[in-house]
Design an enzyme around this catalytic site. Sequence first.
Site, PDB file in Angstrom:
ATOM      1  CD  GLU A 269      -2.365   1.719   0.644  1.00 39.69           C
ATOM      2  OE1 GLU A 269      -2.288   2.937   0.453  1.00 39.69           O
ATOM      3  OE2 GLU A 269      -3.051   0.950  -0.033  1.00 39.69           O
ATOM      4  CD  GLU A 400       3.076   9.950  -1.424  1.00 46.15           C
ATOM      5  OE1 GLU A 400       4.099   9.255  -1.337  1.00 46.15           O
ATOM      6  OE2 GLU A 400       1.961   9.562  -1.065  1.00 46.15           O
TER       7      GLU A 400
HETATM    8  P1  NDP Z   1       9.209   4.670   4.453  1.00 45.29           P
HETATM    9  O1  NDP Z   1       8.639   3.941   3.321  1.00 45.29           O
HETATM   10  O2  NDP Z   1      10.662   4.859   4.520  1.00 45.29           O
HETATM   11  O3  NDP Z   1       8.771   3.931   5.841  1.00 45.29           O
HETATM   12  C1  NDP Z   1       7.652   3.078   5.992  1.00 45.29           C
HETATM   13  C2  NDP Z   1       8.024   1.903   6.892  1.00 45.29           C
HETATM   14  O4  NDP Z   1       9.071   1.155   6.283  1.00 45.29           O
HETATM   15  C3  NDP Z   1       8.563   2.326   8.256  1.00 45.29           C
HETATM   16  O5  NDP Z   1       8.206   1.380   9.235  1.00 45.29           O
HETATM   17  C4  NDP Z   1      10.063   2.300   8.023  1.00 45.29           C
HETATM   18  O6  NDP Z   1      10.783   2.145   9.208  1.00 45.29           O
HETATM   19  C5  NDP Z   1      10.182   1.077   7.158  1.00 45.29           C
HETATM   20  N1  NDP Z   1      11.402   1.038   6.355  1.00 45.29           N
HETATM   21  C6  NDP Z   1      12.120   2.073   5.857  1.00 45.29           C
HETATM   22  N2  NDP Z   1      13.170   1.604   5.140  1.00 45.29           N
HETATM   23  C7  NDP Z   1      13.126   0.261   5.202  1.00 45.29           C
HETATM   24  C8  NDP Z   1      13.941  -0.798   4.685  1.00 45.29           C
HETATM   25  N3  NDP Z   1      15.023  -0.561   3.939  1.00 45.29           N
HETATM   26  N4  NDP Z   1      13.579  -2.056   4.987  1.00 45.29           N
HETATM   27  C9  NDP Z   1      12.496  -2.316   5.712  1.00 45.29           C
HETATM   28  N5  NDP Z   1      11.701  -1.385   6.245  1.00 45.29           N
HETATM   29  C10 NDP Z   1      11.991  -0.105   5.981  1.00 45.29           C
HETATM   30  O7  NDP Z   1       8.523   6.032   4.584  1.00 45.29           O
HETATM   31  P2  NDP Z   1       9.121   7.309   5.329  1.00 45.29           P
HETATM   32  O8  NDP Z   1       8.679   7.186   6.710  1.00 45.29           O
HETATM   33  O9  NDP Z   1      10.573   7.506   5.133  1.00 45.29           O
HETATM   34  O10 NDP Z   1       8.409   8.440   4.507  1.00 45.29           O
HETATM   35  C11 NDP Z   1       8.972   8.838   3.271  1.00 45.29           C
HETATM   36  C12 NDP Z   1       7.915   9.079   2.263  1.00 45.29           C
HETATM   37  O11 NDP Z   1       7.120   7.909   2.119  1.00 45.29           O
HETATM   38  C13 NDP Z   1       6.926  10.143   2.613  1.00 45.29           C
HETATM   39  O12 NDP Z   1       7.377  11.397   2.289  1.00 45.29           O
HETATM   40  C14 NDP Z   1       5.755   9.729   1.779  1.00 45.29           C
HETATM   41  O13 NDP Z   1       5.927  10.188   0.473  1.00 45.29           O
HETATM   42  C15 NDP Z   1       5.812   8.233   1.785  1.00 45.29           C
HETATM   43  N6  NDP Z   1       4.918   7.600   2.760  1.00 45.29           N
HETATM   44  C16 NDP Z   1       3.785   7.038   2.290  1.00 45.29           C
HETATM   45  C17 NDP Z   1       2.911   6.465   3.168  1.00 45.29           C
HETATM   46  C18 NDP Z   1       1.636   5.860   2.716  1.00 45.29           C
HETATM   47  O14 NDP Z   1       0.707   5.776   3.492  1.00 45.29           O
HETATM   48  N7  NDP Z   1       1.535   5.397   1.491  1.00 45.29           N
HETATM   49  C19 NDP Z   1       3.152   6.447   4.603  1.00 45.29           C
HETATM   50  C20 NDP Z   1       4.411   7.043   4.991  1.00 45.29           C
HETATM   51  C21 NDP Z   1       5.235   7.590   4.074  1.00 45.29           C
HETATM   52  P3  NDP Z   1      11.442   3.442   9.905  1.00 45.29           P
HETATM   53  O15 NDP Z   1      10.346   4.415  10.159  1.00 45.29           O
HETATM   54  O16 NDP Z   1      11.989   2.888  11.146  1.00 45.29           O
HETATM   55  O17 NDP Z   1      12.454   3.944   8.931  1.00 45.29           O
END
Ligand code: NDP
Length: 509
Positions: A269, A400
């Site tokens: 998602e 985005e």
């Molecule tokens: P991420 O995709 O980086 O994070 C989402 C989840 O994935 C968090 O639990 C994060 O952990 C984890 N994660 C990050 N990197 C890895 C990896 N290499 N392996 C496994 N798990 C990982 O989103 P961000 O929080 O960095 O946000 C960045 C951008 O993502 C936002 O600006 C937005 O554009 C988008 N976003 C979209 C969302 C949606 O609902 N579709 C929700 C959130 C963000 P941790 O937080 O510990 O890094």
Amino acid sequence: MTYDTATTLLKSDNATNHEVFRGRMYIDGKWTESASEQRFERRSPAHGHVVSTFPEATAADVELAIAAADAAFRHGRWPKLKGAERARVLLAIADGIKARVEKMSLIESLETGKPLAQARGEVSGCVDLWQYAASLARTTSGDAYDTLGEDMLGIVLRQPVGVVGLITPWNFPLWILSQKLPFALAAGCTCVVKPSELTSSTTVMLMEILEEAGVPAGVVNVVTGKGPSVGQPLAEHDAIDMLSFTGSTRVGSLLGGLASKKLKKVALELGGKNPQIVFPDCDWDAMIDAVVFGVYFNAGECCNSGSRVLVHESIAERFAQAVVERARQVPVGDPLHPDCKIGAIVSEHQLSEIVGNIEKGVAAGARLRLGGKRYDAQGLYLEPTIISDVTPDMSIAREEIFGPVLAIIPFSDATQAIEIANDTAYGLSAAVWSRDIDTCLTVARGIDAGTVWVNTFLDGYPELPFGGFKSSGVGRELGKQAVEDYTETKTIQLHIGERRNWWLPRPAA
Ligand code: NDP
């Protein structure tokens, strides 16, 4: 003409009355610290103080959590329980959330920066998700085929897929977890959950509720820490059967690729660049309200954010002025203030990314109509921002931004509106505003999006599937298929009566 926002930041005195939440991991039914004994802290993006601390999981901790989930699936009683029994546990969890709405909402607000009133709506809304999953635990079933001939009965079973890795983001921590976990549990799966390191509290608090509700040890395990070290094994580990991820398209495609390489089931998602398409014959006031709500809800940190508005060229200027006037009245500031509608941005990194995107749009020739700057105050606040004269090729129209930033793009007719709407990598959601049913249906059918709202925006119901086309994801959450997504199909073919020998002729009658 460039407008400045007239909004002054709301302040509140409540922020200091908060006790630091000391979270622990939940592995095999036990509350644990990390093997390294290291902890990390989360500070409020609005107030700066420490809200919570958590163990920094190591690879060994993640291994223990996966082993516990694996053992609970292979040898435990959860997958074998009657649907009715699993439903009773899920309903008890729903009651447990209901009883803790205030406590969970406050910490959700402090960690994310979102308005407390909105966090309350979100946490109490989760109750319905757990209740809906309970209904599916009893009603999801396989199929039988009595149409295969006299000597054959076909039975199709739905069996739990196994151990599911759940990775969730920071924007709606408890809500997004509640779109996944109750449905995986309803199917009979066991899980390892990795919340965002920015917002782990409500996930940990939920484990207290699961424990009280009688979820057996090992069925749900929570590991806290950083994405690459803690999350990545949930995509790659041999004992994980399915990955369900919500977050950025970048990380989603990385993890989806790793999981697919190991031939795991994958549900993603991801992001969106969701257009609201406005025709001149729409209900003007309702549309303006929905545009402002659509882009500023959750400070735009929302995969479903209505971050692009496509407006018919004949009303583009009137629209820009009206939406600017309305946006200037939206209260911004301390998330704990009862009037707050836009709180703090989740992190310094996210705030500077948003500002960078705004600057890129203006440098490309778009016109800044409102906001565009961070507030000169303590806390991570951004002015509600509106940018007009955006063309479909600009990055501000395509990427985005995940912040309170609206891009206005003019169009000349419905065909062009659909073309512009579909001209991004994303396809999560969209809206169309018109009183003409033909216009609404033509646009709704033409747009590549998992959800299209007609004369409304951002409504959601557990009964309705949610997910995206194209780079917005793979699979759907919610809806009556939600539990099936966490199952494998098994076909059983039952032969009835004497079986005909493969090569010997039948004895003469
Ligand atoms: P991420 O995709 O980086 O994070 C989402 C989840 O994935 C968090 O639990 C994060 O952990 C984890 N994660 C990050 N990197 C890895 C990896 N290499 N392996 C496994 N798990 C990982 O989103 P961000 O929080 O960095 O946000 C960045 C951008 O993502 C936002 O600006 C937005 O554009 C988008 N976003 C979209 C969302 C949606 O609902 N579709 C929700 C959130 C963000 P941790 O937080 O510990 O890094």
